[in-house]
Design a protein around this motif. Structure first.
Motif, PDB file in Angstrom:
ATOM      1  N   GLY A 187      31.968  40.863  24.883  1.00 44.77           N
ATOM      2  CA  GLY A 187      32.338  39.452  24.813  1.00 44.77           C
ATOM      3  C   GLY A 187      31.243  38.576  24.237  1.00 44.77           C
ATOM      4  N   GLN A 188      29.999  39.048  24.265  1.00 41.93           N
ATOM      5  CA  GLN A 188      28.899  38.283  23.675  1.00 41.93           C
ATOM      6  C   GLN A 188      28.440  38.857  22.330  1.00 41.93           C
ATOM      7  N   PHE A 189      28.385  40.180  22.208  1.00 41.47           N
ATOM      8  CA  PHE A 189      27.763  40.786  21.031  1.00 41.47           C
ATOM      9  C   PHE A 189      28.755  41.423  20.066  1.00 41.47           C
ATOM     10  N   GLY A 190      30.031  41.439  20.425  1.00 46.37           N
ATOM     11  CA  GLY A 190      31.008  42.109  19.588  1.00 46.37           C
ATOM     12  C   GLY A 190      31.116  43.579  19.955  1.00 46.37           C
ATOM     13  N   ALA A 191      32.172  44.223  19.494  1.00 46.00           N
ATOM     14  CA  ALA A 191      32.452  45.603  19.894  1.00 46.00           C
ATOM     15  C   ALA A 191      31.334  46.561  19.499  1.00 46.00           C
ATOM     16  N   HIS A 192      30.866  46.483  18.260  1.00 47.08           N
ATOM     17  CA  HIS A 192      29.811  47.379  17.802  1.00 47.08           C
ATOM     18  C   HIS A 192      28.427  46.845  18.169  1.00 47.08           C
ATOM     19  N   PHE A 203      33.564  53.755  19.180  1.00 48.77           N
ATOM     20  CA  PHE A 203      33.820  54.321  17.858  1.00 48.77           C
ATOM     21  C   PHE A 203      35.053  55.230  17.846  1.00 48.77           C
ATOM     22  N   ARG A 204      35.782  55.262  18.979  1.00 48.33           N
ATOM     23  CA  ARG A 204      37.053  56.000  19.044  1.00 48.33           C
ATOM     24  C   ARG A 204      38.108  55.097  19.663  1.00 48.33           C
ATOM     25  N   ARG A 205      38.362  53.990  19.014  1.00 44.73           N
ATOM     26  CA  ARG A 205      39.285  53.012  19.554  1.00 44.73           C
ATOM     27  C   ARG A 205      40.683  53.605  19.736  1.00 44.73           C
ATOM     28  N   GLY A 206      41.289  53.264  20.845  1.00 43.98           N
ATOM     29  CA  GLY A 206      42.584  53.816  21.203  1.00 43.98           C
ATOM     30  C   GLY A 206      42.467  54.967  22.184  1.00 43.98           C
ATOM     31  N   TRP A 207      41.267  55.533  22.286  1.00 46.00           N
ATOM     32  CA  TRP A 207      41.021  56.617  23.243  1.00 46.00           C
ATOM     33  C   TRP A 207      40.731  56.017  24.607  1.00 46.00           C
ATOM     34  N   VAL A 208      41.472  56.460  25.621  1.00 47.79           N
ATOM     35  CA  VAL A 208      41.257  55.982  26.980  1.00 47.79           C
ATOM     36  C   VAL A 208      40.659  57.124  27.797  1.00 47.79           C
ATOM     37  N   PRO A 209      39.374  57.064  28.117  1.00 55.15           N
ATOM     38  CA  PRO A 209      38.750  58.163  28.868  1.00 55.15           C
ATOM     39  C   PRO A 209      39.353  58.301  30.256  1.00 55.15           C
ATOM     40  N   GLY A 210      39.596  59.532  30.664  1.00 52.37           N
ATOM     41  CA  GLY A 210      40.156  59.803  31.979  1.00 52.37           C
ATOM     42  C   GLY A 210      39.173  60.545  32.866  1.00 52.37           C
ATOM     43  N   VAL A 211      39.704  61.202  33.900  1.00 48.71           N
ATOM     44  CA  VAL A 211      38.862  61.898  34.877  1.00 48.71           C
ATOM     45  C   VAL A 211      38.076  63.034  34.226  1.00 48.71           C
ATOM     46  N   ARG A 212      38.733  63.808  33.379  1.00 46.72           N
ATOM     47  CA  ARG A 212      38.043  64.932  32.751  1.00 46.72           C
ATOM     48  C   ARG A 212      36.862  64.453  31.915  1.00 46.72           C
ATOM     49  N   ALA A 213      37.081  63.396  31.163  1.00 44.46           N
ATOM     50  CA  ALA A 213      36.002  62.863  30.333  1.00 44.46           C
ATOM     51  C   ALA A 213      34.847  62.377  31.191  1.00 44.46           C
ATOM     52  N   ASP A 251      41.535  42.012  27.296  1.00 45.23           N
ATOM     53  CA  ASP A 251      42.242  42.944  26.411  1.00 45.23           C
ATOM     54  C   ASP A 251      41.528  43.074  25.065  1.00 45.23           C
ATOM     55  N   ALA A 252      40.891  41.984  24.617  1.00 46.63           N
ATOM     56  CA  ALA A 252      40.201  42.016  23.328  1.00 46.63           C
ATOM     57  C   ALA A 252      38.987  42.933  23.358  1.00 46.63           C
ATOM     58  N   PHE A 253      38.456  43.193  24.557  1.00 46.44           N
ATOM     59  CA  PHE A 253      37.326  44.125  24.661  1.00 46.44           C
ATOM     60  C   PHE A 253      37.707  45.514  24.159  1.00 46.44           C
ATOM     61  N   PHE A 254      39.006  45.838  24.228  1.00 46.12           N
ATOM     62  CA  PHE A 254      39.476  47.167  23.856  1.00 46.12           C
ATOM     63  C   PHE A 254      40.211  47.168  22.511  1.00 46.12           C
ATOM     64  N   ALA A 255      40.263  46.025  21.833  1.00 49.86           N
ATOM     65  CA  ALA A 255      40.950  45.927  20.546  1.00 49.86           C
ATOM     66  C   ALA A 255      40.184  46.697  19.483  1.00 49.86           C
ATOM     67  N   HIS A 256      40.909  47.267  18.523  1.00 50.63           N
ATOM     68  CA  HIS A 256      40.293  48.088  17.479  1.00 50.63           C
ATOM     69  C   HIS A 256      39.272  47.296  16.668  1.00 50.63           C
ATOM     70  N   ASP A 257      39.594  46.040  16.375  1.00 51.32           N
ATOM     71  CA  ASP A 257      38.696  45.206  15.575  1.00 51.32           C
ATOM     72  C   ASP A 257      37.841  44.271  16.419  1.00 51.32           C
ATOM     73  N   GLY A 258      37.875  44.466  17.752  1.00 48.74           N
ATOM     74  CA  GLY A 258      37.098  43.604  18.626  1.00 48.74           C
ATOM     75  C   GLY A 258      37.794  42.313  18.997  1.00 48.74           C
ATOM     76  N   GLY A 311      35.240  40.169  17.599  1.00 55.01           N
ATOM     77  CA  GLY A 311      34.834  40.887  16.402  1.00 55.01           C
ATOM     78  C   GLY A 311      34.011  42.131  16.686  1.00 55.01           C
ATOM     79  N   ARG A 312      33.623  42.792  15.600  1.00 53.73           N
ATOM     80  CA  ARG A 312      32.779  43.985  15.756  1.00 53.73           C
ATOM     81  C   ARG A 312      31.310  43.611  15.928  1.00 53.73           C
ATOM     82  N   TRP A 313      30.887  42.563  15.246  1.00 54.31           N
ATOM     83  CA  TRP A 313      29.492  42.132  15.325  1.00 54.31           C
ATOM     84  C   TRP A 313      29.451  40.619  15.547  1.00 54.31           C
TER      85      TRP A 313
END
Length: 467
Positions: free
Chosen positions: A93-98, A310-320, A380-387, A391-393
């Motif tokens: 929310g402060q620095f962007g996704a990347h 760097f793997r947007r859309g991937w939701v880590p679960g218990v195994r991960a 929700d924007a924290f998990f958006a593909h483009d941030g 944004g990304r940066w």
């Protein structure tokens, strides 16, 4: 009790309201137990053994540092119930996704370092009890205890930490009574000399110790029900963390003086005597190894956040989460084993440098949350593909962060590097204060004068949000 050994299903996603639980009183127990480790005792001892302060001034400096630093730490904790996500993910929310990935990576290295250093100090305690225990065996046994808590997740980690607070809290009282009842100890407590460098160095110990928790303090408050509110999360975290830090640091300062600069845990064992020393150090070692699961748990959340960046859309679960935990645990054990033979001493010194990097992040986060966006974030924007809207940066936040880091360099005082102004001030460490002040003021002015540079869509300043 059966719920403690149920695998946690959540990882870095927002905690649903139906799965939230706990109270602010429970946070007091968690954070009181978080500092109940030999590492806290060793840290307090440096004020008298390394900085050379007398006991009275040491207590004043450590108390002041923890009280001040605890405010910053607890302000981060207050964000948890509202946003429901790990602290490092919220940095988007402060620095962007990347852009946030830079901060996450620093925090990840720090968590692994603290896990390893806690193992090393726990082993020092174990060696006082079982002198012939091989280092690698001791490290593996200690790591196995923390692994159990980390694999099952939040509930068990929280229970272990809270339970440890009662055990070590009792042992700390026993240690105080035992040490101070020895008349010979009092003859050593008048040693030391007051210097500006020593005093402000001890203050910095307290401040930095508290701010070290900032990158993951809301990882625990995020499970609180929303109705608990920011105030409950603030005071629960603040009271528990500051009280336990001061208690064990003061014990360490006394041991440092009374033991004449000897190894802190060995000195404590000698002062307590064989019987009491065995019980106290055994309790410290067991609680520290169990509570060390906190560092691996939070480092796994950081690692998952980093990969998800760097793997947007991937939701880590218990195994991960479990797989990441095993990898990080193995890495931490390797560092601790190598440290037993003297290797990686520079690595642990480097951890202090990482803390200087985290201070500007903390300043940007707090100003953005409380004075600029007023806790109004699109999770929700924290998990958006483009941030999303962040944004990304985020160029403005990253610029302030870089300036905050650079502003500290002339004032830095560490074993690896001492800046020119730090040397001119006779070793008085003001880097953390300069970095925090420059970053706070810089980000606030930038948000007010050029809001587009921090991706702000509305006027930057209005009434501040109270914690």
């Amino acid at each position: 009790m059966s719920r403690l050994f149920t695998l946690e299903r959540q990882t870095i996603a927002p905690i649903p309201d139906a799965e939230r639980h706990g109270t602010s009183r429970g946070l007091v127990a968690i954070w009181f137990g978080m500092n109940m480790t030999p590492l806290t005792v060793v840290t307090g001892a440096t004020a008298t053994t390394v900085l050379g302060l007398p006991l009275g001034w040491t207590i004043i400096a450590l108390l002041a540092g923890n009280l001040v630093g605890g405010v910053g730490m607890a302000l981060h904790a207050a964000q948890g119930p509202r946003l429901g996500v790990p602290q490092m993910l919220q940095a988007r929310g402060q620095f962007g996704a990347h852009g946030a990935a830079v901060i996450v990576l620093v925090a990840l290295v720090m968590f692994i370092g603290y896990f390893s250093s806690n193992l090393v100090v726990s082993i020092d305690s174990a060696h006082q009890i079982v002198p012939g225990l091989p280092g690698p065996v001791a490290v593996s046994l200690c790591a196995l205890v923390s692994l159990v808590g980390t694999v099952f997740g939040y509930r068990l980690v929280r229970w272990l930490t809270a339970a440890g607070s009662y055990v070590v809290g009792t042992l700390a009282v026993v240690a105080f009574v035992r040490v101070l009842s020895d008349g010979a100890v009092w003859t050593h407590l008048g040693g030391g000399r007051v210097t500006a460098a020593g005093f402000f160095g001890a203050v910095a110990l307290g401040v930095v110790w508290q701010l070290t928790y900032a990158p993951y303090v809301s990882d625990y408050s995020r499970y609180l029900p929303r109705r608990t509110g920011a105030r409950g999360a603030f005071w629960g975290s603040y009271l528990g963390c500051v009280a336990s830090s001061v208690l064990l640091m003061v014990l360490g300062a006394i041991v440092g003086l009374a033991a004449g600069g000897a190894d802190t845990m060995a000195g404590l064992h000698t002062l307590l005597g064989p019987g009491v020393g065995f019980v106290v150090l055994l309790g410290f070692a067991l609680v520290a190894t169990a509570g060390n699961s906190v560092n691996v748990y939070c480092s796994s959340l950081c690692a998952l956040t980093l990969v998800e960046t760097f793997r947007r859309g991937w939701v880590p679960g218990v195994r991960a989460r479990v797989a990441t935990t095993l990898v990080l645990q193995a890495l931490g054990v390797w560092i601790a084993v190598e440290a037993q033979s003297g290797f990686a001493s520079a690595y642990f010194s480097f951890l202090s440098v990482l803390l200087y990097v985290l201070i500007p992040w903390s300043a940007v986060n707090l100003v953005d949350y409380y004075l600029v966006r007023h806790a109004d974030y699109d999770v929700d924007a924290f998990f958006a593909h483009d941030g999303g809207r962040y944004g990304r940066w985020n160029v403005g936040a990253l610029l302030v962060f870089a300036v905050g880091v650079l502003a500290q360099l002339p004032f830095v005082v560490t074993g690896l590097y001492t800046g020119p102004l730090g040397a001119a001030l006779d070793g008085v460490d003001l880097a953390w204060l300069v970095g925090f002040a420059v970053s706070c003021l810089g980000y606030y002015l930038l948000a007010r004068l050029r809001p587009e540079l921090v991706r702000l869509r509305r006027p930057a300043v209005r009434e501040a949000v109270a914690p």
